[in-house]
Design an enzyme around this catalytic site. Structure first.
Site, PDB file in Angstrom:
ATOM      1  N   HIS A  39       6.868  -4.932   5.613  1.00  0.00           N
ATOM      2  CA  HIS A  39       5.983  -5.368   4.308  1.00  0.00           C
ATOM      3  C   HIS A  39       6.880  -5.283   2.961  1.00  0.00           C
ATOM      4  O   HIS A  39       7.425  -4.250   2.620  1.00  0.00           O
ATOM      5  CB  HIS A  39       4.866  -4.422   4.304  1.00  0.00           C
ATOM      6  CG  HIS A  39       3.980  -4.398   3.216  1.00  0.00           C
ATOM      7  ND1 HIS A  39       2.644  -5.380   3.471  1.00  0.00           N
ATOM      8  CD2 HIS A  39       3.411  -3.796   1.936  1.00  0.00           C
ATOM      9  CE1 HIS A  39       2.319  -5.407   2.260  1.00  0.00           C
ATOM     10  NE2 HIS A  39       2.766  -4.511   1.536  1.00  0.00           N
ATOM     11  N   MET A  78       2.182  -9.005  -5.778  1.00  0.00           N
ATOM     12  CA  MET A  78       1.544  -8.494  -6.962  1.00  0.00           C
ATOM     13  C   MET A  78       2.136  -9.106  -8.186  1.00  0.00           C
ATOM     14  O   MET A  78       2.667  -8.432  -8.954  1.00  0.00           O
ATOM     15  CB  MET A  78       1.578  -6.843  -6.917  1.00  0.00           C
ATOM     16  CG  MET A  78       1.019  -6.318  -5.621  1.00  0.00           C
ATOM     17  SD  MET A  78       1.629  -4.636  -5.334  1.00  0.00           S
ATOM     18  CE  MET A  78       2.962  -5.109  -3.990  1.00  0.00           C
ATOM     19  N   SER A 115       6.260  -0.200   4.613  1.00  0.00           N
ATOM     20  CA  SER A 115       6.598  -0.926   3.271  1.00  0.00           C
ATOM     21  C   SER A 115       8.126  -0.457   2.787  1.00  0.00           C
ATOM     22  O   SER A 115       8.281   0.535   2.520  1.00  0.00           O
ATOM     23  CB  SER A 115       5.712  -0.449   2.097  1.00  0.00           C
ATOM     24  OG  SER A 115       5.990  -0.723   0.705  1.00  0.00           O
ATOM     25  N   MET A 164       6.328  -7.141  -7.176  1.00  0.00           N
ATOM     26  CA  MET A 164       5.704  -6.653  -8.432  1.00  0.00           C
ATOM     27  C   MET A 164       6.310  -7.325  -9.508  1.00  0.00           C
ATOM     28  O   MET A 164       7.464  -7.483  -9.641  1.00  0.00           O
ATOM     29  CB  MET A 164       5.664  -5.205  -8.334  1.00  0.00           C
ATOM     30  CG  MET A 164       5.032  -4.404  -7.200  1.00  0.00           C
ATOM     31  SD  MET A 164       5.170  -2.722  -7.646  1.00  0.00           S
ATOM     32  CE  MET A 164       4.437  -2.303  -5.908  1.00  0.00           C
ATOM     33  N   ASP A 224       6.951  -5.598  -0.808  1.00  0.00           N
ATOM     34  CA  ASP A 224       5.848  -5.551  -2.182  1.00  0.00           C
ATOM     35  C   ASP A 224       6.701  -6.252  -3.292  1.00  0.00           C
ATOM     36  O   ASP A 224       7.898  -5.609  -3.868  1.00  0.00           O
ATOM     37  CB  ASP A 224       5.738  -4.034  -2.412  1.00  0.00           C
ATOM     38  CG  ASP A 224       4.695  -3.533  -1.247  1.00  0.00           C
ATOM     39  OD1 ASP A 224       3.689  -3.967  -1.370  1.00  0.00           O
ATOM     40  OD2 ASP A 224       5.006  -2.369  -1.067  1.00  0.00           O
ATOM     41  N   ASP A 269      -3.589  -1.136   2.866  1.00  0.00           N
ATOM     42  CA  ASP A 269      -2.262  -0.861   2.071  1.00  0.00           C
ATOM     43  C   ASP A 269      -2.667   0.216   1.093  1.00  0.00           C
ATOM     44  O   ASP A 269      -3.398   0.101   0.233  1.00  0.00           O
ATOM     45  CB  ASP A 269      -1.654  -2.192   1.629  1.00  0.00           C
ATOM     46  CG  ASP A 269      -0.370  -1.931   0.712  1.00  0.00           C
ATOM     47  OD1 ASP A 269       0.175  -0.817   0.913  1.00  0.00           O
ATOM     48  OD2 ASP A 269       0.059  -2.952   0.238  1.00  0.00           O
ATOM     49  N   MET A 277      -6.639  -3.083  -0.385  1.00  0.00           N
ATOM     50  CA  MET A 277      -6.113  -1.992  -1.019  1.00  0.00           C
ATOM     51  C   MET A 277      -6.463  -0.791  -0.969  1.00  0.00           C
ATOM     52  O   MET A 277      -7.895  -0.760  -1.463  1.00  0.00           O
ATOM     53  CB  MET A 277      -5.484  -2.454  -2.609  1.00  0.00           C
ATOM     54  CG  MET A 277      -4.751  -3.647  -2.693  1.00  0.00           C
ATOM     55  SD  MET A 277      -3.188  -3.599  -1.815  1.00  0.00           S
ATOM     56  CE  MET A 277      -2.490  -2.038  -2.505  1.00  0.00           C
ATOM     57  N   HIS A 311       3.873  -9.099   0.383  1.00  0.00           N
ATOM     58  CA  HIS A 311       2.319  -8.950  -0.652  1.00  0.00           C
ATOM     59  C   HIS A 311       3.108  -9.080  -2.094  1.00  0.00           C
ATOM     60  O   HIS A 311       3.845  -8.431  -2.662  1.00  0.00           O
ATOM     61  CB  HIS A 311       2.359  -7.636  -0.269  1.00  0.00           C
ATOM     62  CG  HIS A 311       1.333  -6.993  -1.269  1.00  0.00           C
ATOM     63  ND1 HIS A 311       0.921  -5.569  -1.386  1.00  0.00           N
ATOM     64  CD2 HIS A 311       0.228  -7.589  -1.995  1.00  0.00           C
ATOM     65  CE1 HIS A 311      -0.202  -5.293  -1.980  1.00  0.00           C
ATOM     66  NE2 HIS A 311      -0.424  -6.580  -2.292  1.00  0.00           N
TER      67      HIS A 311
HETATM   68  C1  DX5 Z   1       1.393  -0.366  -3.415  1.00  0.00           C
HETATM   69  C2  DX5 Z   1       2.060  -1.038  -2.436  1.00  0.00           C
HETATM   70  C3  DX5 Z   1       2.293  -0.406  -1.012  1.00  0.00           C
HETATM   71  C4  DX5 Z   1       2.954   0.751  -1.341  1.00  0.00           C
HETATM   72  C5  DX5 Z   1       2.250   1.604  -0.266  1.00  0.00           C
HETATM   73  O1  DX5 Z   1       1.092  -1.149  -4.516  1.00  0.00           O
HETATM   74  O2  DX5 Z   1       1.375  -2.522  -2.203  1.00  0.00           O
HETATM   75  O3  DX5 Z   1       2.572  -1.290   0.029  1.00  0.00           O
HETATM   76  O4  DX5 Z   1       4.219   0.663  -1.032  1.00  0.00           O
HETATM   77  O5  DX5 Z   1       2.996   2.919  -0.161  1.00  0.00           O
HETATM   78  P1  DX5 Z   1       2.461   4.264   0.178  1.00  0.00           P
HETATM   79  O6  DX5 Z   1       2.179   4.028   1.836  1.00  0.00           O
HETATM   80  O7  DX5 Z   1       3.385   5.179   0.180  1.00  0.00           O
HETATM   81  O8  DX5 Z   1       0.986   4.515  -0.234  1.00  0.00           O
HETATM   82 ZN    ZN Z   2       1.835  -3.485  -0.355  1.00  0.00          ZN
END
Ligand code: DX5
Ligand code: ZN
Length: 231
Positions: free
Chosen positions: A36, A71, A11, A40, A38, A176, A140, A69
């Protein structure tokens, strides 16, 4: 052929945000399988990251597979923009709106693979009728929003039940949140094949010390593969 082997998806939430191009080249050179990303929105989750223009800008550095991903809520108005930004897979949360089936169809209509995501508290029942519409289920194992949180252990049994539910369908199981060399074997033995890891991949390394990324990824991969063989 559908590939259920263990795949490592760093990520980039844990990468140097001012240096994404070099960071992506470093993790790919060190052997990651997917990248990956993320996304948000500060609304569905209490954090803000990046939108389609940035995803498009990093796309040209990604030679492997760009796994986006989302969110965000709502999802549907942004699907086309993330597809045009070059996502290979777009994953949307079942909690992000009332019409996840429509959302997944809209993702596939863009010629992009579709993933559905479940928060730790969301039941597998919510996706039972979607299994023929998707390419991946993402479970998750933290509450989404931040990297570096602790792995929520109820995800292990959930993975086992999801693996049974999927049966022979060509559907990946991605995990994840809090994935480390200690937790990866637990979910790999239960049936997961795509392991997202932020902190556990990037910790201790940098674009000047990329071999640390390689060591970190090998530690996760070999722990997961051994557990898979023993299971
Ligand atoms: C959290 C993200 C993850 C995050 C994982 O909301 O979706 O992808 O980056 O980070 P680690 O591996 O540090 O838990
Ligand atoms: Zn993620």
């Amino acid at each position: 052929m559908f590939d259920r082997s263990i795949k490592i998806a760093p990520s980039i939430l844990s990468a140097d945000f001012a240096n994404f191009g070099a960071e992506i080249q470093a993790i790919e050179a060190q052997g990651c399988d997917w990248v990956h990303v993320d996304v948000m929105d500060g609304h569905f989750v209490p954090n803000l990251t990046f939108g389609p223009p940035l995803v498009k800008a990093i796309r040209r550095h990604v030679k492997t597979f760009m796994d986006v991903h989302l969110m965000i809520a709502p999802v549907d108005p942004y699907i086309e923009a993330f597809a045009e930004a070059g996502a290979d897979m777009i994953s949307a949360h079942v909690e992000a709106g009332p019409h996840i089936h429509r959302t997944l169809q809209a993702i596939r209509a863009q010629g992009v693979k579709a993933g559905v995501v479940l928060n730790p508290a969301t039941s597998l029942d919510t996706i039972e009728h979607l299994l023929d519409e998707i390419d991946m289920v993402l479970l998750m194992t933290v509450n989404p929003g931040f990297g570096g949180q602790n792995f929520i252990r109820s995800g292990i049994e959930k993975t086992r039940r999801l693996r049974a539910l999927i049966g022979d369908r060509p559907v990946h199981i991605q995990i994840d949140g809090g994935v480390t060399p200690e937790t990866a074997p637990l979910v790999a033995a239960a049936g997961a094949d795509v392991l997202v890891a932020g902190s556990a991949v990037f910790k201790g390394g940098s674009v000047d010390k990329p071999e640390v990324y390689g060591e970190n990824m090998r530690a996760i991969r070999s722990a997961a593969e051994s557990a898979r063989e023993a299971a």
